[in-house]
Design a protein around this motif. Structure first.
Motif, short mmCIF file in Angstrom:
data_model
loop_
_atom_site.label_atom_id
_atom_site.label_comp_id
_atom_site.label_asym_id
_atom_site.label_seq_id
_atom_site.Cartn_x
_atom_site.Cartn_y
_atom_site.Cartn_z
N TYR A 181 -2.00 -5.25 1.14
CA TYR A 181 -2.48 -4.72 -0.13
C TYR A 181 -2.46 -5.80 -1.21
O TYR A 181 -1.58 -6.65 -1.24
CB TYR A 181 -1.63 -3.53 -0.60
CG TYR A 181 -1.86 -2.27 0.19
CD1 TYR A 181 -2.92 -1.42 -0.10
CD2 TYR A 181 -1.01 -1.93 1.24
CE1 TYR A 181 -3.13 -0.27 0.64
CE2 TYR A 181 -1.21 -0.78 1.98
CZ TYR A 181 -2.28 0.05 1.68
OH TYR A 181 -2.50 1.19 2.41
N SER B 278 -4.36 -1.97 -3.84
CA SER B 278 -5.62 -1.71 -3.15
C SER B 278 -5.69 -2.57 -1.89
O SER B 278 -5.20 -3.72 -1.87
CB SER B 278 -6.81 -1.99 -4.06
OG SER B 278 -6.74 -3.29 -4.61
N ALA C 233 -5.91 7.72 0.47
CA ALA C 233 -5.05 7.35 -0.66
C ALA C 233 -3.63 7.82 -0.39
O ALA C 233 -3.41 8.85 0.27
CB ALA C 233 -5.58 7.96 -1.95
N LYS D 98 -0.10 -0.34 -8.90
CA LYS D 98 -1.43 -0.06 -8.36
C LYS D 98 -1.72 -1.06 -7.23
O LYS D 98 -1.69 -2.28 -7.44
CB LYS D 98 -2.50 -0.20 -9.45
CG LYS D 98 -3.94 0.01 -8.96
CD LYS D 98 -4.91 -0.11 -10.15
CE LYS D 98 -6.38 -0.08 -9.68
NZ LYS D 98 -6.75 1.20 -9.04
N GLU E 66 -6.77 3.19 1.97
CA GLU E 66 -7.56 2.27 1.16
C GLU E 66 -6.88 1.90 -0.16
O GLU E 66 -6.98 0.78 -0.64
CB GLU E 66 -8.94 2.87 0.87
CG GLU E 66 -9.88 2.84 2.05
CD GLU E 66 -10.21 1.43 2.50
OE1 GLU E 66 -10.45 0.57 1.63
OE2 GLU E 66 -10.21 1.19 3.72
N LYS E 67 -6.18 2.87 -0.76
CA LYS E 67 -5.50 2.58 -2.03
C LYS E 67 -4.18 3.32 -2.08
O LYS E 67 -3.97 4.32 -1.38
CB LYS E 67 -6.38 2.94 -3.21
CG LYS E 67 -6.96 4.34 -3.19
CD LYS E 67 -8.00 4.46 -4.31
CE LYS E 67 -8.71 5.79 -4.26
NZ LYS E 67 -9.76 5.89 -5.29
#
Length: 454
Positions: free
Chosen positions: A424, A448, A377, A446, A401-402
């Protein structure tokens, strides 16, 4: 272009621009008019003719918007620190959401038309929210004044009662000018005199502690001034001097020295407390910082196994919100004093999984990866210039991943999303109004990692 400087005409305002100005078209040419609102008909005068657009001064509002209000601040037009105080506050929030949409449309990152843009979160009482001020000083007719430069000039606008500035910090700076005058402390003049250039005052919302920095271009004796000032304001716990001898527009020089009191003040956000040394960055609006960091926590959606990198970490504030929930936390910042604060704060919070280094994220992260560290992250909170190009390349290469991107500039955010959206998915963007009455907003994005179809 047939339009001339000083030419006057009536203009219909179609929308508002990134600096809060009204925008219309005259003879198919873009015209920017500060102070005009969307939907208004105005009478304006051309002040500058550029290659693709024209700048104009508002002379009269022929048909005002129903959302136009009378600014409460008497210095509003002269100061320039706020740009949209003449717009009703709920519509300011709509404007800031629109700013983000304009920026995305300009840079067009992949899939931007489908991004979930959430309504801007505002303040219940959008006044006196700035917990930090940085006022320039000027000697005028034997008296020291402090304030901000008028837009695009070095003409000082003296400010003694700012509608958006914390009232205690305002009271402190007002007394500072009285004492600078009384003790005849030299005041900087660009043409001939060295002395105090700028004064910074910051107040912690949680503890009420105050710190000051006197930015000076030459040696000054502040002993008597400090003694009298802290007698009047016992909340002051730190007084520092920053040496800035170069002729530049930068606010601070390289060297800062504590001349009275302790090294830092204590502040709190969410459920943790931390220290702030005088040069360390922290958000200007403590009340909305609670909202902003809360949104960052929600967006990153930590599960407990993650190794987290906090780029542009400052004194560690955002990262601390996750520290006890992740396997490891690493951060970096280019200001060594901030990193020392981050280390002390981590120790005070009892964190044994946090590691901090001073330096550039685009250099440190690749080294960590070469050493075997892998981040699941990532959180980034860059300055207004956005992400460094090499850091963008690093993120795209290693692809945690995020990711959460906290941005204070919708234009550089939209620009950076062009690269980030290649790897992403943008799940949503939440705007938070950190700066009421200005044309700026803060966003939490946000992201991901896109799943590669087999």
């Amino acid at each position: 272009m047939s339009i001339q400087v000083k030419q006057r005409f009536v203009l219909k305002i179609k929308r508002m621009g990134i600096n809060g100005e009204g925008i219309g078209f005259y003879q198919k040419t873009l015209v920017f008019v500060p102070g005009a609102l969307k939907g208004e008909e105005v009478y304006c005068q051309v002040t500058a003719v550029k290659r693709n657009f024209v700048e104009a001064r508002l002379l009269k509002v022929n048909r005002p918007s129903k959302f136009r209000v009378e600014p409460e601040c008497p210095l509003y037009e002269a100061c320039g620190g706020c740009q949209i105080m003449h717009l009703r506050y709920d519509r300011q929030l709509d404007f800031k959401t629109d700013l983000l949409q304009q920026a995305l449309k300009k840079f067009q990152p992949a899939g931007f038309e489908e991004y979930e843009i959430r309504p801007t979160i505002g303040m219940k009482e959008p006044k006196y929210y700035r917990a930090k001020l940085q006022f320039q000083t000027r000697l005028t007719k034997g008296k020291v004044q402090a304030g901000l430069y008028a837009e695009h000039s070095h003409r000082l606008i003296a400010i003694q009662d700012c509608l958006v500035q914390d009232q205690v910090t305002q009271a402190v700076i007002n007394q500072v000018t009285v004492l600078l005058t009384k003790h005849r402390i030299p005041i900087y003049d660009e043409r001939r005199v060295g002395g105090i250039r700028t004064v910074m005052v910051r107040r912690a919302r949680e503890t009420g502690q105050i710190q000051l920095i006197f930015v000076t271009s030459s040696q000054v004796n502040l002993t008597r001034l400090v003694k009298e000032l802290v007698e009047e304001f016992p909340q002051i716990v730190t007084v520092a001097v920053n040496w800035h001898t170069k002729k530049s527009s930068e606010i601070y020089g390289d060297r800062t020295e504590i001349i009275w009191g302790q090294e830092a003040i204590r502040e709190s956000v969410l459920d943790y407390t931390f220290s702030l040394s005088p040069r360390a960055f922290y958000q200007l609006n403590p009340e909305q910082t609670e909202i902003l960091y809360g949104e960052a926590v929600k967006a990153l959606d930590i599960q407990g196994h993650e190794q987290l990198i906090d780029a542009y970490c400052g004194v560690g504030t955002i990262g601390f919100a996750f520290a006890k929930k992740v396997k490891s936390l690493r951060g970096m910042d280019i200001i060594p004093e901030a990193i020392e604060d981050a280390k002390r704060n981590a120790t005070a919070l009892g964190l044994d999984n946090a590691h901090y280094e001073a330096g550039l994220a685009e250099e440190i992260i690749p080294r960590w990866y070469k050493e075997g560290y892998r981040a699941d992250a990532l959180i980034v909170d860059p300055p207004r210039t956005g992400l460094d190009e090499r850091l963008l390349e690093t993120i795209v290469r290693y692809q945690p991943e995020k990711m959460v991107y906290v941005s204070c500039n919708v234009s550089t955010l939209a620009r950076d999303l062009v690269q980030l959206a290649k790897v992403y998915q943008v799940d949503y963007i939440q705007s938070v109004d950190m700066f009421p009455h200005t044309a700026r907003t803060e966003c939490v994005v946000k992201l991901s990692k896109r799943q590669v179809s087999k």
